[in-house]
Motif scaffolding. Structure first.
Motif, PDB file in Angstrom:
ATOM      1  N   LEU A 142       1.082  -1.419   0.370  1.00 56.42           N
ATOM      2  CA  LEU A 142       0.015  -0.023   0.098  1.00 56.42           C
ATOM      3  C   LEU A 142       0.880   1.071   0.128  1.00 56.42           C
ATOM      4  CD1 LEU A 142      -2.485  -0.974   2.549  1.00 56.42           C
ATOM      5  CD2 LEU A 142      -2.541  -1.209  -0.027  1.00 56.42           C
ATOM      6  N   TRP A 143       1.443   1.298   0.658  1.00 51.78           N
ATOM      7  CA  TRP A 143       2.562   2.520   0.780  1.00 51.78           C
ATOM      8  C   TRP A 143       3.508   2.782  -0.250  1.00 51.78           C
ATOM      9  CZ3 TRP A 143       7.572   3.830  -0.193  1.00 51.78           C
ATOM     10  CH2 TRP A 143       8.654   4.972   1.109  1.00 51.78           C
ATOM     11  N   LEU A 144       4.253   1.597  -0.533  1.00 51.65           N
ATOM     12  CA  LEU A 144       4.465   1.298  -2.431  1.00 51.65           C
ATOM     13  C   LEU A 144       3.456   2.065  -3.150  1.00 51.65           C
ATOM     14  CD1 LEU A 144       6.917  -1.252  -2.442  1.00 51.65           C
ATOM     15  CD2 LEU A 144       7.679   0.891  -2.694  1.00 51.65           C
ATOM     16  N   PHE A 145       2.416   1.806  -3.674  1.00 47.98           N
ATOM     17  CA  PHE A 145       1.688   2.514  -4.077  1.00 47.98           C
ATOM     18  C   PHE A 145       1.140   3.330  -4.483  1.00 47.98           C
ATOM     19  CE2 PHE A 145      -0.156  -2.711  -4.640  1.00 47.98           C
ATOM     20  CZ  PHE A 145       1.012  -2.584  -5.134  1.00 47.98           C
ATOM     21  N   ARG A 146       0.586   3.787  -2.937  1.00 48.91           N
ATOM     22  CA  ARG A 146       0.776   5.521  -2.604  1.00 48.91           C
ATOM     23  C   ARG A 146       1.555   5.966  -3.430  1.00 48.91           C
ATOM     24  NH1 ARG A 146       0.843   7.986   2.442  1.00 48.91           N
ATOM     25  NH2 ARG A 146       2.979   7.578   2.351  1.00 48.91           N
ATOM     26  N   GLU A 147       3.264   6.196  -3.279  1.00 50.94           N
ATOM     27  CA  GLU A 147       4.031   6.297  -3.443  1.00 50.94           C
ATOM     28  C   GLU A 147       4.340   6.965  -4.582  1.00 50.94           C
ATOM     29  OE1 GLU A 147       6.766   8.114  -0.810  1.00 50.94           O
ATOM     30  OE2 GLU A 147       4.745   8.195  -0.037  1.00 50.94           O
ATOM     31  N   ALA A 148       3.947   5.530  -5.544  1.00 45.99           N
ATOM     32  CA  ALA A 148       3.722   5.074  -7.028  1.00 45.99           C
ATOM     33  C   ALA A 148       2.818   6.776  -7.888  1.00 45.99           C
ATOM     34  CB  ALA A 148       4.049   4.103  -7.451  1.00 45.99           C
ATOM     35  N   GLY A 149       1.944   6.400  -7.174  1.00 44.07           N
ATOM     36  CA  GLY A 149       0.723   7.004  -7.698  1.00 44.07           C
ATOM     37  C   GLY A 149      -0.184   6.453  -8.321  1.00 44.07           C
ATOM     38  N   CYS A 150      -0.660   5.509  -7.858  1.00 46.94           N
ATOM     39  CA  CYS A 150      -1.017   4.487  -8.791  1.00 46.94           C
ATOM     40  C   CYS A 150      -2.558   5.115  -9.060  1.00 46.94           C
ATOM     41  CB  CYS A 150      -0.888   2.850  -7.792  1.00 46.94           C
ATOM     42  SG  CYS A 150       0.634   2.188  -8.260  1.00 46.94           S
ATOM     43  N   THR A 151      -3.328   4.454 -10.024  1.00 45.51           N
ATOM     44  CA  THR A 151      -5.103   4.978  -9.895  1.00 45.51           C
ATOM     45  C   THR A 151      -5.399   3.679  -9.372  1.00 45.51           C
ATOM     46  OG1 THR A 151      -3.967   5.468 -12.237  1.00 45.51           O
ATOM     47  CG2 THR A 151      -6.541   5.501 -11.789  1.00 45.51           C
ATOM     48  N   VAL A 152      -5.172   2.708  -9.653  1.00 45.68           N
ATOM     49  CA  VAL A 152      -5.266   1.411  -9.371  1.00 45.68           C
ATOM     50  C   VAL A 152      -4.801   0.394  -8.547  1.00 45.68           C
ATOM     51  CG1 VAL A 152      -5.901   0.145 -11.275  1.00 45.68           C
ATOM     52  CG2 VAL A 152      -7.497  -0.295 -10.211  1.00 45.68           C
ATOM     53  N   GLN A 153      -5.510  -0.460  -7.314  1.00 41.42           N
ATOM     54  CA  GLN A 153      -4.629  -1.385  -6.927  1.00 41.42           C
ATOM     55  C   GLN A 153      -5.332  -2.300  -6.880  1.00 41.42           C
ATOM     56  OE1 GLN A 153      -3.122   0.872  -2.873  1.00 41.42           O
ATOM     57  NE2 GLN A 153      -5.381   1.039  -2.194  1.00 41.42           N
ATOM     58  N   VAL A 154      -4.658  -3.524  -7.256  1.00 41.37           N
ATOM     59  CA  VAL A 154      -5.088  -5.110  -6.886  1.00 41.37           C
ATOM     60  C   VAL A 154      -4.875  -6.165  -5.920  1.00 41.37           C
ATOM     61  CG1 VAL A 154      -6.229  -7.276  -8.764  1.00 41.37           C
ATOM     62  CG2 VAL A 154      -5.875  -4.597  -9.581  1.00 41.37           C
ATOM     63  N   LEU A 155      -6.039  -5.942  -5.300  1.00 38.90           N
ATOM     64  CA  LEU A 155      -5.186  -6.476  -4.365  1.00 38.90           C
ATOM     65  C   LEU A 155      -5.878  -8.188  -3.667  1.00 38.90           C
ATOM     66  CD1 LEU A 155      -5.551  -3.618  -1.331  1.00 38.90           C
ATOM     67  CD2 LEU A 155      -3.934  -4.285  -2.512  1.00 38.90           C
ATOM     68  N   GLU A 156      -4.932  -9.196  -4.055  1.00 40.52           N
ATOM     69  CA  GLU A 156      -5.377 -10.909  -3.336  1.00 40.52           C
ATOM     70  C   GLU A 156      -5.509 -10.625  -2.337  1.00 40.52           C
ATOM     71  OE1 GLU A 156      -3.760 -15.394  -3.926  1.00 40.52           O
ATOM     72  OE2 GLU A 156      -2.479 -13.738  -4.746  1.00 40.52           O
ATOM     73  N   VAL A 157      -6.252 -11.155  -1.101  1.00 42.23           N
ATOM     74  CA  VAL A 157      -6.711 -11.929   0.351  1.00 42.23           C
ATOM     75  C   VAL A 157      -5.281 -12.955  -0.214  1.00 42.23           C
ATOM     76  CG1 VAL A 157      -7.883 -12.855   1.590  1.00 42.23           C
ATOM     77  CG2 VAL A 157      -8.283 -11.319   0.302  1.00 42.23           C
ATOM     78  N   GLY A 158      -4.822 -12.656   1.476  1.00 41.53           N
ATOM     79  CA  GLY A 158      -3.851 -14.170   1.407  1.00 41.53           C
ATOM     80  C   GLY A 158      -5.039 -15.412   2.365  1.00 41.53           C
ATOM     81  N   LEU A 159      -5.224 -15.232   3.261  1.00 40.15           N
ATOM     82  CA  LEU A 159      -6.283 -16.052   3.945  1.00 40.15           C
ATOM     83  C   LEU A 159      -7.386 -15.434   4.266  1.00 40.15           C
ATOM     84  CD1 LEU A 159      -4.450 -18.111   6.908  1.00 40.15           C
ATOM     85  CD2 LEU A 159      -6.629 -18.029   7.268  1.00 40.15           C
ATOM     86  N   GLY A 160      -8.358 -16.088   3.702  1.00 42.67           N
ATOM     87  CA  GLY A 160      -9.841 -15.590   4.604  1.00 42.67           C
ATOM     88  C   GLY A 160     -10.335 -14.665   3.379  1.00 42.67           C
ATOM     89  N   GLY A 161     -10.932 -13.811   4.217  1.00 45.00           N
ATOM     90  CA  GLY A 161     -10.814 -11.883   4.076  1.00 45.00           C
ATOM     91  C   GLY A 161     -11.271 -11.057   4.885  1.00 45.00           C
ATOM     92  N   ARG A 162     -13.154 -11.764   5.947  1.00 49.73           N
ATOM     93  CA  ARG A 162     -12.798 -10.745   7.101  1.00 49.73           C
ATOM     94  C   ARG A 162     -11.473  -9.981   7.388  1.00 49.73           C
ATOM     95  NH1 ARG A 162     -15.020 -11.222  11.993  1.00 49.73           N
ATOM     96  NH2 ARG A 162     -14.487 -13.737  12.236  1.00 49.73           N
ATOM     97  N   LEU A 163     -10.771 -10.851   7.678  1.00 50.37           N
ATOM     98  CA  LEU A 163      -9.787 -10.446   8.452  1.00 50.37           C
ATOM     99  C   LEU A 163      -8.631 -10.401   8.387  1.00 50.37           C
ATOM    100  CD1 LEU A 163     -11.316 -12.699  12.157  1.00 50.37           C
ATOM    101  CD2 LEU A 163     -11.044 -10.223  11.713  1.00 50.37           C
ATOM    102  N   ASP A 164      -8.022 -10.349   7.715  1.00 50.14           N
ATOM    103  CA  ASP A 164      -6.947 -10.482   6.420  1.00 50.14           C
ATOM    104  C   ASP A 164      -6.303  -9.224   5.741  1.00 50.14           C
ATOM    105  OD1 ASP A 164      -5.144 -12.082   4.424  1.00 50.14           O
ATOM    106  OD2 ASP A 164      -5.709 -10.435   3.018  1.00 50.14           O
TER     107      ASP A 164
END
Length: 432
Positions: A142-164
């Motif tokens: 998230l820090w690197l995407f913010r610093e790079a000025g990303c328009t969109v970020q695609v995040l893959e959940v590691g385990l489960g979802g609700r508490l990942d």
């Protein structure tokens, strides 16, 4: 059900910033920082994300959860948006050979120096908060995407979802690929429980997409409970298949005769269909044309997914559902000779069930040991494999098992390596 032990308190204080640390130093230290390698919960990550200003970044977020197909779906979505001209951050887990594989901007893996800078920023804000390895990685992305000025970020959940950890970000649209019986110690004993956990990435008033045609009822129920906009395969969007192309139709758009995804396997069309629903859900903010969709489909590459390499077929299949898909793909592509399997698995996976599925398509298996504490040794795995109907040999390391399979193979035979990311990574390392 998931443990949330670490959510009881958030601490602040000193820092361990080390300007001379290399990436390997940071990762080794992170593995020891929290006594639990997995500690689900959002409090720690959210606290630091807010302190670092990561949750207010003007970046559109697509979050993807599911038992299988998350990585290829996230890679395809990122590829399509990149082809459409947007600056795209993509976060995956786990990695195969290099930690850098997890974080990419416009398809280029983050450098060691960039990741170390992100880790230092996080550690400087952390105080004495015991983040997990995965939480550090998520915040770094998230820090690197913010610093790079990303328009969109695609995040893959590691385990489960609700508490990942990735769920600290409110997804503008979220996709659940499918629901299988994996990580039951953390997510619950059945598909209904697991589906409810994965549906935790959905948000009120936003697109809640499911790519599975018959998901457990809990997925839709959770989406409707929170007031999300339910978009389901076979209902709000559908697919028509042919040998050389496929077509997709949603409630507001239709794409005929699309190229097949570059990754092999009929199931990749289901993954791609869910991604197109994700793309369409965000068309009002991220306009995408057909040419970008075609480019993304044709350019889809993800190592370890039915990958042909050095005379081997490599696949990270490590649970019942992915083993079933692998078996179907092997049946769809019969070879002239015999099929030999090199298998290495973790003890917390449904080993016997996966072996029974693979027994129908392989002639024999060379079992490889994986590192403790989670990995099964070769003798343990061979015993389970034999009980599951396989002709099995204990063969030592992954390297040893591949060598034994190669020695047995004759012209027209094939060798398949699967069972874990660790198994495939060892095979790739072996051939470098």
């Amino acid at each position: 059900m998931p443990r949330t032990d670490g959510d009881a308190a958030v601490a602040s204080g000193g820092s361990t910033v080390r300007s001379d640390w290399r990436l390997a130093d940071w990762l080794a230290w992170q593995e020891q920082l929290n006594p639990r390698s997995i500690e689900l919960g959002l409090t720690r990550s959210r606290f630091l994300a807010e302190r670092l200003g990561l949750l207010s970044a003007p970046c559109i977020t697509a979050t993807i959860a599911g038992t299988n197909g998350k990585g290829s779906s996230a890679t395809l979505a990122a590829g399509i948006w990149q082809a459409a001209g947007y600056r795209v951050g993509r976060y995956l887990s786990p990695h195969l050979l290099r930690y850098n594989e997890r974080i990419a901007i416009d398809g280029i893996e983050a450098s060691d120096d960039a990741i170390c800078a992100a880790f230092a920023a996080i550690d400087g804000a952390r105080g004495d908060l015991p983040l997990t390895y995965f939480e550090f990685g998520t915040l770094a992305a998230l820090w690197l995407f913010r610093e790079a000025g990303c328009t969109v970020q695609v995040l893959e959940v590691g385990l489960g979802g609700r508490l990942d950890a990735v769920n600290i970000v409110d997804a503008d649209a979220a996709l659940v690929t499918n629901i299988g019986l994996d990580h039951t110690d953390w997510l619950g004993p059945d598909r209904d429980s697991i589906g409810r956990e994965k549906a935790g990435i959905y948000r009120a008033g936003r697109a809640a997409i499911c790519a599975e045609h018959e998901p457990p009822a809990s997925v839709e129920a959770e989406a409707r409970r929170i007031g999300a906009r339910w978009i389901a395969a076979g209902r709000q969007f559908e697919v028509v298949r042919s040998d050389a192309a496929w077509s997709w139709k949603g409630e507001g758009a239709e794409y005929r005769e699309l190229p097949l995804p570059a990754l092999p396997g009929a199931f990749q069309i289901d993954n791609a269909a869910g991604v197109l629903a994700l793309i369409e859900a965000l068309q009002g903010r991220l306009l995408v044309g057909r040419s970008a969709i075609e480019a993304g489909l044709r350019g889809l590459v993800l190592p370890g997914r039915y990958q042909r390499h050095d005379g081997l077929i490599l696949d990270v299949a490590h649970n019942l559902e992915s083993a079933t898909v692998l078996a179907a793909q092997l049946r769809a592509e019969p070879c002239a000779g015999r099929t030999w399997l090199v298998l290495g698995m973790l003890a917390d996976k449904p080993v016997a069930e996966a072996c029974r599925v693979l027994a129908s398509v392989v002639d024999a298996v060379w079992c490889a040991g994986l590192p403790p504490p989670r990995g099964l040794d070769d003798d343990q795995l061979a015993t389970i494999a034999r009980r599951s109907g396989l002709v099995a040999h204990a063969a030592g390391t992954v390297r040893d098992a591949i060598s034994a399979a190669r020695a047995a193979a004759e012209p027209g035979d094939r060798i398949v390596v699967c069972g874990s990311f660790l198994t495939v990574a060892a095979a790739l390392e072996n051939s470098r």
